[in-house]
Design a protein around this motif. Structure first.
Motif, PDB file in Angstrom:
ATOM      1  N   GLY A   1      32.521  58.737  30.935  1.00  0.00           N
ATOM      2  CA  GLY A   1      31.341  57.972  30.505  1.00  0.00           C
ATOM      3  C   GLY A   1      31.753  56.663  29.853  1.00  0.00           C
ATOM      4  N   PHE A   2      32.806  56.733  29.047  1.00  0.00           N
ATOM      5  CA  PHE A   2      33.297  55.543  28.351  1.00  0.00           C
ATOM      6  C   PHE A   2      33.762  54.484  29.357  1.00  0.00           C
ATOM      7  N   SER A   3      34.603  54.902  30.287  1.00  0.00           N
ATOM      8  CA  SER A   3      35.140  53.956  31.270  1.00  0.00           C
ATOM      9  C   SER A   3      34.011  53.393  32.154  1.00  0.00           C
ATOM     10  N   ALA A   4      33.050  54.272  32.514  1.00  0.00           N
ATOM     11  CA  ALA A   4      31.926  53.818  33.348  1.00  0.00           C
ATOM     12  C   ALA A   4      31.099  52.765  32.600  1.00  0.00           C
ATOM     13  N   ALA A   5      30.903  52.971  31.284  1.00  0.00           N
ATOM     14  CA  ALA A   5      30.095  52.018  30.502  1.00  0.00           C
ATOM     15  C   ALA A   5      30.793  50.663  30.434  1.00  0.00           C
ATOM     16  N   VAL A   6      32.112  50.673  30.227  1.00  0.00           N
ATOM     17  CA  VAL A   6      32.853  49.398  30.169  1.00  0.00           C
ATOM     18  C   VAL A   6      32.799  48.714  31.534  1.00  0.00           C
ATOM     19  N   SER A   7      33.040  49.501  32.605  1.00  0.00           N
ATOM     20  CA  SER A   7      33.048  48.923  33.961  1.00  0.00           C
ATOM     21  C   SER A   7      31.691  48.287  34.281  1.00  0.00           C
ATOM     22  N   LYS A   8      30.613  48.987  33.916  1.00  0.00           N
ATOM     23  CA  LYS A   8      29.266  48.502  34.231  1.00  0.00           C
ATOM     24  C   LYS A   8      28.978  47.204  33.466  1.00  0.00           C
ATOM     25  N   ALA A   9      29.285  47.193  32.182  1.00  0.00           N
ATOM     26  CA  ALA A   9      28.987  45.997  31.374  1.00  0.00           C
ATOM     27  C   ALA A   9      29.736  44.780  31.917  1.00  0.00           C
ATOM     28  N   LEU A  10      30.977  44.986  32.313  1.00  0.00           N
ATOM     29  CA  LEU A  10      31.765  43.846  32.813  1.00  0.00           C
ATOM     30  C   LEU A  10      31.267  43.420  34.195  1.00  0.00           C
ATOM     31  N   ALA A  11      30.978  44.392  35.042  1.00  0.00           N
ATOM     32  CA  ALA A  11      30.546  44.069  36.413  1.00  0.00           C
ATOM     33  C   ALA A  11      29.207  43.336  36.404  1.00  0.00           C
ATOM     34  N   GLU A  12      28.354  43.666  35.434  1.00  0.00           N
ATOM     35  CA  GLU A  12      27.010  43.070  35.424  1.00  0.00           C
ATOM     36  C   GLU A  12      26.946  41.731  34.688  1.00  0.00           C
ATOM     37  N   HIS A  13      28.022  41.363  33.998  1.00  0.00           N
ATOM     38  CA  HIS A  13      27.962  40.112  33.231  1.00  0.00           C
ATOM     39  C   HIS A  13      28.030  38.914  34.185  1.00  0.00           C
ATOM     40  N   PRO A  14      27.091  37.985  34.088  1.00  0.00           N
ATOM     41  CA  PRO A  14      27.053  36.877  35.061  1.00  0.00           C
ATOM     42  C   PRO A  14      28.267  35.940  34.982  1.00  0.00           C
ATOM     43  N   LEU A  15      28.989  35.944  33.890  1.00  0.00           N
ATOM     44  CA  LEU A  15      30.136  35.023  33.794  1.00  0.00           C
ATOM     45  C   LEU A  15      31.461  35.695  34.164  1.00  0.00           C
ATOM     46  N   ILE A  16      31.407  36.977  34.576  1.00  0.00           N
ATOM     47  CA  ILE A  16      32.660  37.700  34.870  1.00  0.00           C
ATOM     48  C   ILE A  16      32.741  38.048  36.354  1.00  0.00           C
ATOM     49  N   GLU A  17      33.867  37.705  36.942  1.00  0.00           N
ATOM     50  CA  GLU A  17      34.159  38.142  38.313  1.00  0.00           C
ATOM     51  C   GLU A  17      35.343  39.095  38.266  1.00  0.00           C
ATOM     52  N   ILE A  18      35.198  40.257  38.894  1.00  0.00           N
ATOM     53  CA  ILE A  18      36.299  41.231  38.894  1.00  0.00           C
ATOM     54  C   ILE A  18      36.977  41.198  40.262  1.00  0.00           C
ATOM     55  N   ARG A  19      38.286  40.973  40.257  1.00  0.00           N
ATOM     56  CA  ARG A  19      39.036  41.000  41.522  1.00  0.00           C
ATOM     57  C   ARG A  19      40.035  42.143  41.480  1.00  0.00           C
ATOM     58  N   ARG A  20      39.979  42.985  42.508  1.00  0.00           N
ATOM     59  CA  ARG A  20      40.891  44.127  42.578  1.00  0.00           C
ATOM     60  C   ARG A  20      42.152  43.678  43.280  1.00  0.00           C
ATOM     61  N   GLU A  21      43.109  43.176  42.531  1.00  0.00           N
ATOM     62  CA  GLU A  21      44.363  42.698  43.132  1.00  0.00           C
ATOM     63  C   GLU A  21      45.484  42.749  42.107  1.00  0.00           C
ATOM     64  N   GLU A  22      46.685  42.988  42.606  1.00  0.00           N
ATOM     65  CA  GLU A  22      47.855  42.944  41.732  1.00  0.00           C
ATOM     66  C   GLU A  22      48.312  41.490  41.603  1.00  0.00           C
ATOM     67  N   ILE A  23      48.624  41.066  40.403  1.00  0.00           N
ATOM     68  CA  ILE A  23      49.267  39.760  40.232  1.00  0.00           C
ATOM     69  C   ILE A  23      50.765  40.058  40.216  1.00  0.00           C
ATOM     70  N   ALA A  24      51.405  39.767  41.325  1.00  0.00           N
ATOM     71  CA  ALA A  24      52.775  40.254  41.540  1.00  0.00           C
ATOM     72  C   ALA A  24      53.806  39.161  41.274  1.00  0.00           C
ATOM     73  N   GLY A  25      53.700  38.521  40.169  1.00  0.00           N
ATOM     74  CA  GLY A  25      54.630  37.450  39.799  1.00  0.00           C
ATOM     75  C   GLY A  25      53.931  36.586  38.782  1.00  0.00           C
ATOM     76  N   LEU A  26      54.530  35.454  38.421  1.00  0.00           N
ATOM     77  CA  LEU A  26      53.864  34.586  37.455  1.00  0.00           C
ATOM     78  C   LEU A  26      52.554  34.076  38.042  1.00  0.00           C
TER      79      LEU A  26
END
Ligand SMILES: Cc1cc2nc3c(=O)[nH]c(=O)nc-3n(C[C@H](O)[C@H](O)[C@H](O)COP(=O)(O)OP(=O)(O)OC[C@H]3O[C@@H](n4cnc5c(N)ncnc54)[C@H](O)[C@@H]3O)c2cc1C
Length: 479
Positions: A109-134
């Motif tokens: 429930g905790f993780s779902a609440a954080v995920s939802k709040a971030l996903a719904e915020h209009p100023l936040i974009e979530i990208r599912r990717e590894e940053i594999a270097g600088l």
């Protein structure tokens, strides 16, 4: 999020890692009205401990520890974070499960609440990717919050940038004791051979003497004490700097410790100069305030209960209060006092700011709190209003102060003596006028005095965080 935010704009903050610290940092940046791109490698690439693709996943316990703001340093940190509109605290409060005085949560429930709040915020974009270097050079404002299990290519790139010999290794965590709980009628200050050394006085260590009988019983207790098992994925990670757990040294031979960290040479017991101690336990100052001392060479995998039992048999430490017990597990963290500025930026590349466990704090709450400040500071940079850290009298300020300068680097402790730290009252500057009498006018003693001191430290912290917020932050109302 519908539209993709321009990644190269200097008006965007890139947060790498959406764990406890990165999620909180992204939230704080967005709350300040600044755009965020949050990069999280899961589920494309998993860590050895995470099991889900949820943001702010709790990898082990579901507890945020004590919620008592008046008497406990982590409870106080909770209270300060709530005042600062923390998303992690909001999600924790909304998903609480019964746990006495502790704040424990339903982890999904905790993780779902954080995920939802971030996903719904209009100023936040979530990208599912590894940053594999600088991160690319045109990312002008980056928060790296990739945690103890930072993926190897990024860890390697950061190591290259910092010129440090190691970044990922076993923490050799030795226990840390509150100085005022050490019995000075038994222990004494002295450096071996009264050696002054760089920045020393010749009396820099606290020494606890042992007779032969006490030493033999201590070695037996170390060998017999219950140990924590290594996780499968930890088994192949090398020990940092050949740093062996104390019980492993004890198993190698009864005399090993007496010839290692407990050698009784170059020291004279002023309380009893006629009898030479058979072995000596040394403690070294751990913070600039001189309120905390670490047990030299006492990194251990004994279970916490066993550590309390065994270490309190050491003469002078019978009533020791531990700010942190020893441990040994894989971790990734920077030598922050040397590498980061007050605002958590890397001296060598100030566009990179660090947050979470990578900075050398320890624990879910501490990691989130450092993410909180990193987010506020990154947003302030974008808005052209740089932000000073909170006062050192607050829980957040004392933790940040320890990370960015409060720890004392000791030359003889190996290439790096900075070790991860939980929040505790030992990090706070002492009170100018500690309470001596209770509300009934009676003189306070022993435990009562310690309770009153903690309560006074907490009250000072809560007032000072309010002052800092009023002076520096225009916070929107909590969502
Ligand atoms: C096995 C284990 C058990 C622990 N148990 C506890 C406990 O019981 N209680 C406690 O308080 N603390 C515990 N800790 C410490 C805990 O990890 C930290 O307290 C906390 O999770 C750290 O927060 P963080 O945000 O710094 O890192 P994390 O919460 O680990 O978040 C880092 C995020 O970065 C992502 N990431 C990593 N590399 C990259 C990359 N290159 N690109 C993009 N994303 C990346 C990861 O997938 C992860 O989501 C434990 C740690 C470990 C390793």
């Amino acid at each position: 999020m519908t539209s993709s935010l321009s990644s190269s704009s200097s008006l965007v903050v890139h947060v790498i890692g959406a764990g406890l610290a990165g999620s909180e940092a992204a939230w704080q940046v967005a709350r300040a009205g600044v755009r965020v791109v949050l990069h999280e490698m899961r589920p494309t690439r998993m860590t050895e401990a995470h099991k889900t693709d949820g943001l702010a996943e709790l990898v082990c316990s579901n507890s945020f520890r004590s919620d008592d703001a008046a008497n406990n340093a982590v409870g106080l940190l909770h209270a300060e974070m709530r005042k600062l509109g923390s998303l992690i605290m909001q999600a924790a409060d909304a998903n609480q499960v019964p746990a006495g005085g502790a704040l424990a949560v339903d982890r999904d429930g905790f993780s779902a609440a954080v995920s939802k709040a971030l996903a719904e915020h209009p100023l936040i974009e979530i990208r599912r990717e590894e940053i594999a270097g600088l991160p690319p050079q045109d990312w002008a404002n980056v928060i790296v919050a990739t945690g103890p299990l930072t993926s190897a290519p990024l860890a390697e790139a950061i190591r290259g940038l910092t010129d440090e010999s190691a970044l990922a290794f076993f923490d050799a965590i030795a226990p840390i004791v509150h100085r005022d709980s050490i019995d000075m009628s038994v222990a004494w200050f002295q450096s071996r051979y009264d050696k002054v050394g760089p920045g020393g006085t010749g009396a820099d260590y606290l020494n606890c003497p042992m007779t032969r009988e006490q030493y033999d019983a201590f070695v037996d207790a170390l060998i017999e004490g219950e140990k924590v098992d290594f996780k499968d994925w930890e088994k192949d990670t090398p020990y940092f700097d050949g740093c062996l757990p104390i019980e492993v040294m004890a198993e190698r031979g009864r005399e090993t410790l007496r010839h290692g960290p407990m050698k009784p040479v170059g020291l004279t017991n002023p309380h009893n100069s006629t009898v030479k101690p058979y072995a000596i336990v040394q403690l070294r100052q751990d913070n600039k305030l001189g309120t905390l001392y670490n047990m030299v060479g006492f990194q251990t995998k004994l279970k916490h209960g066993a550590q309390l039992g065994v270490f309190r048999t050491i003469p002078g430490l019978e009533n020791a209060e531990f700010a942190r017990l020893g441990g040994l597990h894989r971790n990734t963290f920077l030598n922050s006092p040397k590498l980061l500025d007050q605002s958590l930026r890397l001296h060598a590349a100030p566009r990179l700011r660090f947050a979470g466990q990578m900075t050398g704090c320890e624990g879910y709450v501490e990691s989130a709190s450092v993410g909180l400040f990193a987010g506020l500071a990154a947003a302030a940079d974008v808005l052209g209003t740089p932000l000073a850290p909170p006062p050192p009298t607050t829980a957040l300020g004392s933790l940040l102060g320890h990370i960015t300068g409060g720890h004392i680097e000791t030359i003889d402790a190996g290439p790096r003596s900075f070790q991860p730290m939980n929040i505790n009252f030992g990090l706070f500057p002492p009170l100018a006028n500690p309470p001596t009498k209770g509300p009934d006018g009676k003189r306070l003693r022993g435990p009562e005095k310690s309770v009153a001191r903690k309560q006074a430290l907490s009250a000072r912290a809560l007032a000072d965080i309010d002052g800092w917020i009023a002076a520096h932050l225009k916070l929107p109302k909590a969502a």
